[in-house]
Design an enzyme around this catalytic site. Sequence first.
Site, PDB file in Angstrom:
ATOM      1  N   THR A   8       8.774  -7.137 -12.886  1.00  0.00           N
ATOM      2  CA  THR A   8       8.053  -8.377 -12.943  1.00  0.00           C
ATOM      3  C   THR A   8       7.232  -8.366 -11.806  1.00  0.00           C
ATOM      4  O   THR A   8       7.471  -8.278 -10.545  1.00  0.00           O
ATOM      5  CB  THR A   8       9.022  -9.549 -12.743  1.00  0.00           C
ATOM      6  OG1 THR A   8      10.276  -9.510 -13.803  1.00  0.00           O
ATOM      7  CG2 THR A   8       8.621 -11.008 -12.786  1.00  0.00           C
ATOM      8  N   GLN A  42      -6.865  -0.663   5.254  1.00  0.00           N
ATOM      9  CA  GLN A  42      -7.633  -1.186   6.648  1.00  0.00           C
ATOM     10  C   GLN A  42      -8.941  -1.767   6.445  1.00  0.00           C
ATOM     11  O   GLN A  42      -9.729  -2.466   7.017  1.00  0.00           O
ATOM     12  CB  GLN A  42      -7.569  -0.329   7.818  1.00  0.00           C
ATOM     13  CG  GLN A  42      -6.168   0.079   7.987  1.00  0.00           C
ATOM     14  CD  GLN A  42      -5.559  -1.224   8.708  1.00  0.00           C
ATOM     15  OE1 GLN A  42      -6.132  -2.285   8.914  1.00  0.00           O
ATOM     16  NE2 GLN A  42      -4.371  -1.018   8.906  1.00  0.00           N
ATOM     17  N   CYS A  61      10.657   0.818  24.688  1.00  0.00           N
ATOM     18  CA  CYS A  61      11.756   0.721  25.154  1.00  0.00           C
ATOM     19  C   CYS A  61      12.586   0.519  23.830  1.00  0.00           C
ATOM     20  O   CYS A  61      13.854   0.560  23.958  1.00  0.00           O
ATOM     21  CB  CYS A  61      12.099  -0.219  25.977  1.00  0.00           C
ATOM     22  SG  CYS A  61      12.048  -1.992  25.619  1.00  0.00           S
ATOM     23  N   HIS A  63      -0.886  -7.774   3.094  1.00  0.00           N
ATOM     24  CA  HIS A  63      -0.907  -8.325   4.759  1.00  0.00           C
ATOM     25  C   HIS A  63      -1.713  -7.759   5.598  1.00  0.00           C
ATOM     26  O   HIS A  63      -2.013  -8.069   6.749  1.00  0.00           O
ATOM     27  CB  HIS A  63       0.551  -8.263   5.150  1.00  0.00           C
ATOM     28  CG  HIS A  63       1.044  -6.769   5.519  1.00  0.00           C
ATOM     29  ND1 HIS A  63       1.296  -6.379   6.674  1.00  0.00           N
ATOM     30  CD2 HIS A  63       1.058  -5.730   4.703  1.00  0.00           C
ATOM     31  CE1 HIS A  63       1.552  -5.083   6.698  1.00  0.00           C
ATOM     32  NE2 HIS A  63       1.632  -4.768   5.669  1.00  0.00           N
ATOM     33  N   SER A 122      -3.551  -3.170   0.386  1.00  0.00           N
ATOM     34  CA  SER A 122      -2.384  -3.933   0.795  1.00  0.00           C
ATOM     35  C   SER A 122      -2.675  -5.489   1.236  1.00  0.00           C
ATOM     36  O   SER A 122      -3.756  -5.666   1.709  1.00  0.00           O
ATOM     37  CB  SER A 122      -2.231  -3.224   2.384  1.00  0.00           C
ATOM     38  OG  SER A 122      -1.148  -3.948   3.079  1.00  0.00           O
ATOM     39  N   ALA A 147       0.902  -1.139   0.155  1.00  0.00           N
ATOM     40  CA  ALA A 147      -0.141   0.091   0.069  1.00  0.00           C
ATOM     41  C   ALA A 147       1.075   1.351  -0.008  1.00  0.00           C
ATOM     42  O   ALA A 147       0.495   2.146  -0.627  1.00  0.00           O
ATOM     43  CB  ALA A 147      -0.794   0.021   1.293  1.00  0.00           C
ATOM     44  N   THR A 148       1.967   1.117   0.801  1.00  0.00           N
ATOM     45  CA  THR A 148       2.884   2.224   0.532  1.00  0.00           C
ATOM     46  C   THR A 148       3.336   2.799  -1.024  1.00  0.00           C
ATOM     47  O   THR A 148       3.248   4.014  -1.265  1.00  0.00           O
ATOM     48  CB  THR A 148       4.108   2.048   1.443  1.00  0.00           C
ATOM     49  OG1 THR A 148       3.797   1.969   2.544  1.00  0.00           O
ATOM     50  CG2 THR A 148       4.930   3.088   1.297  1.00  0.00           C
TER      51      THR A 148
END
Lengths: 465, 126
Positions: A303, A243, A389, A265, A263, A135-136
């Site tokens: 391709t 989404q 973190c 995934h 997208s 999608a990007t």
Amino acid sequence: HGTSTGPKPIPSQPHSMTISLWLSPCHHLSVEAISLAYLRQENVPNSAPAAMPTAKPIMKPIFILSKQLGWVVCVPQDPRVLDSMLPYLTAYYGNPHSRTHAYGWESEAAMEKARRQVADLIGADSREIIFTSGATESNNMAIKGVARFYKSRKKHIITTQTEHKCVLDSCRSLETEGFHITYLPVKKNGLVDLKELEAAFQPDTSLVSVMTVNNEIGVKQPIHDIGEICRARNVFFHTDAAQAIGKIPMDVNNMKIDLMSISGHKIYGPKGVGALYVRRRPRVRLEPLQSGGGQERGLRSGTVPTPLAVGLGAACEVAQQEMEYDHKRISQLAERLVTKIMSEVPDVVMNGDQKHRYPGCINLSFAYVEGESLLMALKDVALSSGSACTSASLEPSYVLRAIGTDEDLAHSSIRFGIGRFTTEEEVDYTVQKCIQHVKRLREMSPLWEMVQDGIDLKSIKWTQH
Amino acid sequence: MAASSRAQVLRLYRALLRESQRFSCYGYRTYAIRRIKDAFRENKNITDSEKIEELLNKAKANLQVIQRQVTIGEMYATEKLVIEYPIDIQPRKASNPETTLAHLQHPTVPPRTETAPRTETAHAHV
């Protein structure tokens, strides 16, 4: 740093290191990155003698929760999708663009079938689907491609402040090329104000880009109405439907969509593949981002990865069949999660509109709780790569800022993702842990004590030391 | 016709459930079992024989998919999820707020005594 002087921990390798990140010439941030293997050990090192095997079995976290900063949660692939892809990763390895031999023909047939499956999901024609790497790339192609093609006459683009990073970044890069962009603000509930959208149009507007379902707060934009508005003014309408695809019914003709990003995934398909829907009637022209052999109607040379495209097609077909069943189930699970948390714990805010949303993406802010501590405490359910973190930025999400969330609430927000494979047990476990840790952290919080005593926190004058 | 197809349906149903139990991945296993039960329940009142045949063919194809994917899953199996463990050896509820984050302390800090009994019970389960 990281090695002990006593008996060695198991496994004996450095478990943490301090990384310095330079934010600007005079500020740097020290982040302690903790190795995943070490985090998974439930034993405190040195507590078990080196001779005994690690007593506690390593338990993987369950993927239901993640910090905001985009759709960090990775959804598993559906086994039906993998099953459809495997022949093209083993026996049928031909290049779909080779016209001269049987291997190529089979691959091409599979690729075209996948194209049809994707098109059927959104009510398009299969010639209007272009396979991309995700999608990007589709977003980049749509925004930069349309803008650059029409740049001689049209130099204005409208988008929203809650779009995905790739859309905002593409717009930013277009600004350096001389385009002007309007970043529409959103209302408190996350939805676009249609009056403001209409007011933003200029005679040289070429494109409007609004995402269908937001990946952070789950709100569903009024795509039907926006499509009508754009069609009436002859402006192209692009939507990032990553989404929304396969989760809510989408029809490009009904919704008057000219460009749509898909997208792989996000719909339980493989990573590394996506698609862009480009309308043929009336024709949308794009300047291609990638030059080469002219594949994919010349709009995206390179391709086409047959196994991935086949996987995307299968994922779309499965999604179409399972859409109603999944939606009903996910709504029930979401209802269960929210009701349970809100009934046990006070001062919880749901970010985004209650009604116009996709139920599987819930963003809750827990007042008077430190967000990073909550996430660390929920590490059994948290996606480890999303934890604070190891992330370089401690900035709260721009989406939450755009909907007007206070700084403190924005920092203590957690995004819950519920999908096809989420079970009731996982939801109950998450809810139980969440309630337990929120209560525990609030007990330690002096702000919470003050609120309990009836003090209005906004009236406090904090002294500087 | 009705009797044999009923037996056939039941045979397929049992085979599908039996095969789905063998998935090593928690999410796939629970999804497959749930979906199979719901799908058969949803279609239990269909009487049109053509439709029944179509559904049975779909079920047979799905059975083959499940068989293949179960085998592949076994080859690439990973550790069990935290939720698959019985409640007593799941990460323990903290009685002392600081013990939850005990594992993040620097290794030279002496271990807390509360964790010692925890390792003993964990041994018993291994």
